[in-house]
Design a protein around this motif. Structure first.
Motif, short mmCIF file in Angstrom:
data_model
loop_
_atom_site.label_atom_id
_atom_site.label_comp_id
_atom_site.label_asym_id
_atom_site.label_seq_id
_atom_site.Cartn_x
_atom_site.Cartn_y
_atom_site.Cartn_z
N ALA A 1 0.83 -1.21 0.00
CA ALA A 1 0.00 0.00 0.00
C ALA A 1 0.86 1.26 0.00
CB ALA A 1 -0.92 0.00 1.22
N HIS A 2 0.57 2.15 -0.92
CA HIS A 2 1.18 3.48 -0.92
C HIS A 2 0.06 4.51 -0.99
CE1 HIS A 2 3.77 6.87 -1.75
NE2 HIS A 2 3.05 7.13 -2.85
N ASN A 3 -0.18 5.20 0.13
CA ASN A 3 -1.25 6.21 0.21
C ASN A 3 -2.59 5.65 -0.26
OD1 ASN A 3 0.57 8.07 1.20
ND2 ASN A 3 0.85 9.14 -0.73
N GLU A 4 -3.04 4.60 0.43
CA GLU A 4 -4.27 3.90 0.04
C GLU A 4 -5.35 4.01 1.12
OE1 GLU A 4 -4.64 2.99 -2.84
OE2 GLU A 4 -2.89 2.05 -3.73
N GLU A 5 -5.41 5.14 1.81
CA GLU A 5 -6.37 5.28 2.90
C GLU A 5 -7.83 5.17 2.44
OE1 GLU A 5 -5.78 9.11 4.64
OE2 GLU A 5 -6.51 10.23 2.90
N PHE B 1 -0.50 -8.32 7.14
CA PHE B 1 0.54 -7.31 7.29
C PHE B 1 0.36 -6.26 6.18
CE2 PHE B 1 2.08 -11.28 8.95
CZ PHE B 1 2.79 -10.95 10.11
N VAL B 2 0.05 -5.03 6.57
CA VAL B 2 -0.06 -3.95 5.60
C VAL B 2 1.30 -3.27 5.49
CG1 VAL B 2 -1.12 -1.73 5.06
CG2 VAL B 2 -2.51 -3.59 6.00
N ILE B 3 1.86 -3.26 4.29
CA ILE B 3 3.14 -2.58 4.05
C ILE B 3 2.81 -1.14 3.67
CG2 ILE B 3 5.35 -2.68 2.86
CD1 ILE B 3 4.50 -5.49 1.85
N ALA B 4 2.89 -0.24 4.64
CA ALA B 4 2.66 1.18 4.38
C ALA B 4 3.95 1.76 3.81
CB ALA B 4 2.25 1.90 5.66
N ASP B 5 4.04 1.73 2.50
CA ASP B 5 5.30 2.04 1.82
C ASP B 5 5.38 3.52 1.44
OD1 ASP B 5 7.76 1.40 0.55
OD2 ASP B 5 6.73 1.43 -1.38
N ASN B 6 6.25 4.25 2.13
CA ASN B 6 6.44 5.68 1.86
C ASN B 6 5.12 6.45 1.88
OD1 ASN B 6 9.42 5.94 1.28
ND2 ASN B 6 8.89 4.41 -0.28
N THR C 1 2.16 8.98 3.11
CA THR C 1 2.02 10.30 3.74
C THR C 1 0.57 10.54 4.17
OG1 THR C 1 1.69 11.31 1.56
CG2 THR C 1 3.95 11.29 2.44
N ASP C 2 -0.22 9.48 4.19
CA ASP C 2 -1.62 9.60 4.59
C ASP C 2 -1.89 8.68 5.78
OD1 ASP C 2 -1.59 7.08 3.52
OD2 ASP C 2 -3.25 7.39 2.12
N ARG C 3 -3.14 8.27 5.99
CA ARG C 3 -3.54 7.50 7.17
C ARG C 3 -3.60 5.99 6.91
NH1 ARG C 3 -8.30 7.85 8.53
NH2 ARG C 3 -8.02 7.43 10.76
N THR C 4 -2.90 5.52 5.90
CA THR C 4 -2.94 4.08 5.58
C THR C 4 -2.55 3.23 6.79
OG1 THR C 4 -2.47 4.44 3.23
CG2 THR C 4 -1.98 2.27 4.12
N ALA C 5 -1.43 3.55 7.44
CA ALA C 5 -0.96 2.76 8.58
C ALA C 5 -1.94 2.83 9.75
CB ALA C 5 0.43 3.24 9.01
N ALA C 6 -2.48 4.02 10.02
CA ALA C 6 -3.42 4.18 11.13
C ALA C 6 -4.69 3.37 10.89
CB ALA C 6 -3.76 5.66 11.30
N ILE C 7 -5.17 3.36 9.67
CA ILE C 7 -6.38 2.58 9.34
C ILE C 7 -6.09 1.09 9.52
CG2 ILE C 7 -7.91 1.90 7.45
CD1 ILE C 7 -7.67 4.81 6.43
N ALA C 8 -4.91 0.66 9.09
CA ALA C 8 -4.54 -0.75 9.26
C ALA C 8 -4.57 -1.14 10.73
CB ALA C 8 -3.17 -1.01 8.66
N ARG C 9 -4.00 -0.29 11.58
CA ARG C 9 -3.99 -0.59 13.03
C ARG C 9 -5.40 -0.62 13.60
NH1 ARG C 9 0.45 3.17 12.69
NH2 ARG C 9 2.42 2.02 12.77
#
Length: 410
Positions: A49-53, A76-81, A83-91
C-alpha cells in the motif's frame, strides 16, 4: 536486404502469433478440480500500500471475514512511503502495520523485498506468503483454495484475476474483457497443457520455504513477470487457481490507463532483455517446451513493437508511387492470415461466453478495439523510454465491498 529482413520478421511473428492463437483454444474446457484438504497451512498475507487510505479498509474488512481459521493467517499492511492515514487505518482493523520509508527505492518490488526480510525475523513463521494490493478484494474461499494447492504440492500459485469495477467506464470494461480472456484462454489453456502459468501482480501465493531459498529479487517495474521468469528458469512452474478469485480496481480514464500500462511495458522490455534468450536457450538444450513457451511470453512486448513497426513500413511502401517495393506475406497467403486474424478476434467473445460475463459488458466490444490498438503507440513510446525505472503510483478511489461483488455476480 531490407525486404529479406522484413519477410523473416513477418514469418517469425506470424508463427508466434499463430502458436498463441492455437494454444488459446486449449482453454475451452476447464481443468478438473484439485483434491480438497482440511485447512492446515498458515499464511502471512502481505498488502502492498502506498497512500491507500481510501480503499485499504474495504480489503481489511474483507480479509477479516475469509472462510478460513483465523488462527492460521495474519495480515501485514506494508505502508510504503505513505504520507496519509494508511498505517493508522490498518492498526484500527487490528492488523500489523509495517511502515517503510525509503524514497530512493520506490515501488512494490522493493516494498515486498523489505517486508519479507522483516517477516523472516519474526517469532512466528508461516507456511506460505500471500500478496495483495490495497485496492483488491478476495473471494471468501481464497485461502481454502490456496491451502488445497499447497497441500497438492504447488509452490507458486496465481489466483483468478477479475475486475471489481467493470462497468465504470469504457476503459474499465476493456480491462475486464482482457482479464476474462487471459484467465480462460491464456492461463487455463496452459493449465490444461501442463505448462507454467504466469503471475499477475496480485492474488499470488508462495511457499515460504521457496521464498527463503531463492529470495524475492524482483524489483523491476513488473515484479510479477520478473519473478515468474526466475521461477521457470529454476524449474519451478507457477500454477493457476481458477476457483480462487481476486478483484482488482481498474483506472477510470484512458489517461490513467495509459500511465499504468506504460509502466508495465517499460518493465516488460527490461525483463524480456534479461530473460528471453537465456530461457529460450535453456529450453532448447533441455528440450523443455515449458521454458520455451515462457520465453515466448517474455517476447510478447517485442512482438507488439516489431509487428507494429513492420506494418507501418509496409503501409508507407504501399503509399509510395508505383508498385510496392517490399514483400507483404499477407499478399502471399491471404487466406491463412485472414483465418488466423479471425480466430484471434473471436477469442474475446468466446472468453466472455465461457466466463459468463455480464450481458451488458457485450456492448463494450464495440470500443474494445480502441483499447487493443492503443497498445501499439504505447509500446512504441515504452521502447524509447524503457530506461525510465521510476515507479508511478496508480491512484485508487473506488470503494466497493465484497458483498457488492457477490450481489453483482448473482
Amino acid at each position: 536486404m531490407l525486404d529479406t529482413v522484413l519477410v523473416v520478421l513477418q514469418v517469425v511473428f506470424v508463427l508466434i502469433g499463430g502458436y498463441q492463437t492455437i494454444i488459446a483454444f486449449f482453454g475451452l474446457s476447464r481443468a478438473p478440480k484439485r483434491e480438497t484438504y482440511a485447512p492446515q497451512k498458515s499464511f502471512a498475507i502481505l498488502v502492498a500500500a502506498h497512500n491507500e487510505e481510501k480503499v485499504v479498509g474495504a480489503l481489511l474488512e474483507n480479509l477479516r471475514h475469509l472462510n478460513y481459521p483465523k488462527e492460521l493467517y495474519d495480515v501485514f499492511v506494508i505502508a510504503d512511503n505513505c504520507t496519509d492515514r494508511t498505517a493508522a487505518i490498518a492498526r484500527s482493523y487490528g492488523v500489523h502495520a509495517c511502515e517503510r520509508h525509503d524514497p530512493s527505492r520506490r515501488g512494490k518490488g522493493y516494498a515486498i523485498e523489505w517486508m519479507l526480510r522483516e517477516l523472516w525475523k519474526m517469532p512466528r513463521q508461516y507456511d506460505a506468503v500471500v500478496m495483495f494490493d490495497a485496492d483488491n478484494l478476495a473471494s471468501p474461499d481464497y485461502l481454502l483454495h490456496m491451502n488445497n494447492d499447497l497441500c497438492s504440492g504447488s509452490r507458486v500459485i496465481q489466483a483468478y484475476l477479475d475486475t471489481k469495477n467493470p462497468h465504470d467506464s469504457w476503459i474499465t470494461s476493456a480491462y475486464a474483457v482482457s482479464y476474462w480472456f487471459c484467465n480462460r484462454l491464456w492461463q487455463m489453456s496452459r493449465t490444461n497443457l501442463g505448462l507454467a502459468n504466469y503471475l499477475g501482480g496480485t492474488g499470488m501465493c508462495f511457499e515460504s520455504k521457496l521464498l527463503q531459498e531463492i529470495g524475492w529479487g524482483a524489483t523491476s517495474l513488473v515484479e510479477d513477470l520478473e519473478f515468474t521468469m526466475r521461477c521457470v528458469k529454476k524449474g519451478i512452474y507457477p500454477k493457476f487457481s481458477y476457483e480462487a478469485k481476486v478483484f482488482d480496481e481498474k483506472p477510470l480514464s484512458f489517461k490513467a490507463s495509459w500511465k499504468q500500462r506504460l509502466r508495465w511495458m517499460q518493465g516488460h522490455f527490461e525483463v524480456a532483455r534479461r530473460y528471453f534468450f537465456p530461457l529460450l536457450w535453456q529450453g532448447i538444450k533441455e528440450r523443455n517446451w515449458t521454458k520455451i513457451d515462457m520465453s515466448l511470453y517474455a517476447l510478447n512486448v517485442y512482438n507488439v513493437f516489431i509487428t507494429g513497426l513492420v506494418t507501418v513500413i509496409l503501409y508507407m511502401d504501399m503509399l509510395l508511387p508505383g508498385q510496392p517495393h517490399l514483400t507483404s506475406i499477407y499478399a502471399q497467403a491471404p487466406w491463412l492470415l485472414l483465418t488466423l486474424s479471425l480466430l484471434s478476434v473471436i477469442q474475446f467473445p468466446i472468453a466472455l461466453f465461457l466466463e459468463r460475463a455480464p450481458k451488458k459488458i457485450i456492448k463494450s466490444l464495440i470500443t474494445f478495439p480502441i483499447y487493443l490498438l492503443s497498445w501499439y503507440p504505447l509500446t512504441f513510446y515504452a521502447f524509447f523510454t524503457q530506461t525510465n525505472k521510476q515507479w508511478s503510483h496508480t491512484q485508487h478511489t473506488r470503494v466497493i465491498r465484497i458483498d457488492e461483488m457477490q450481489k453483482q455476480a448473482s
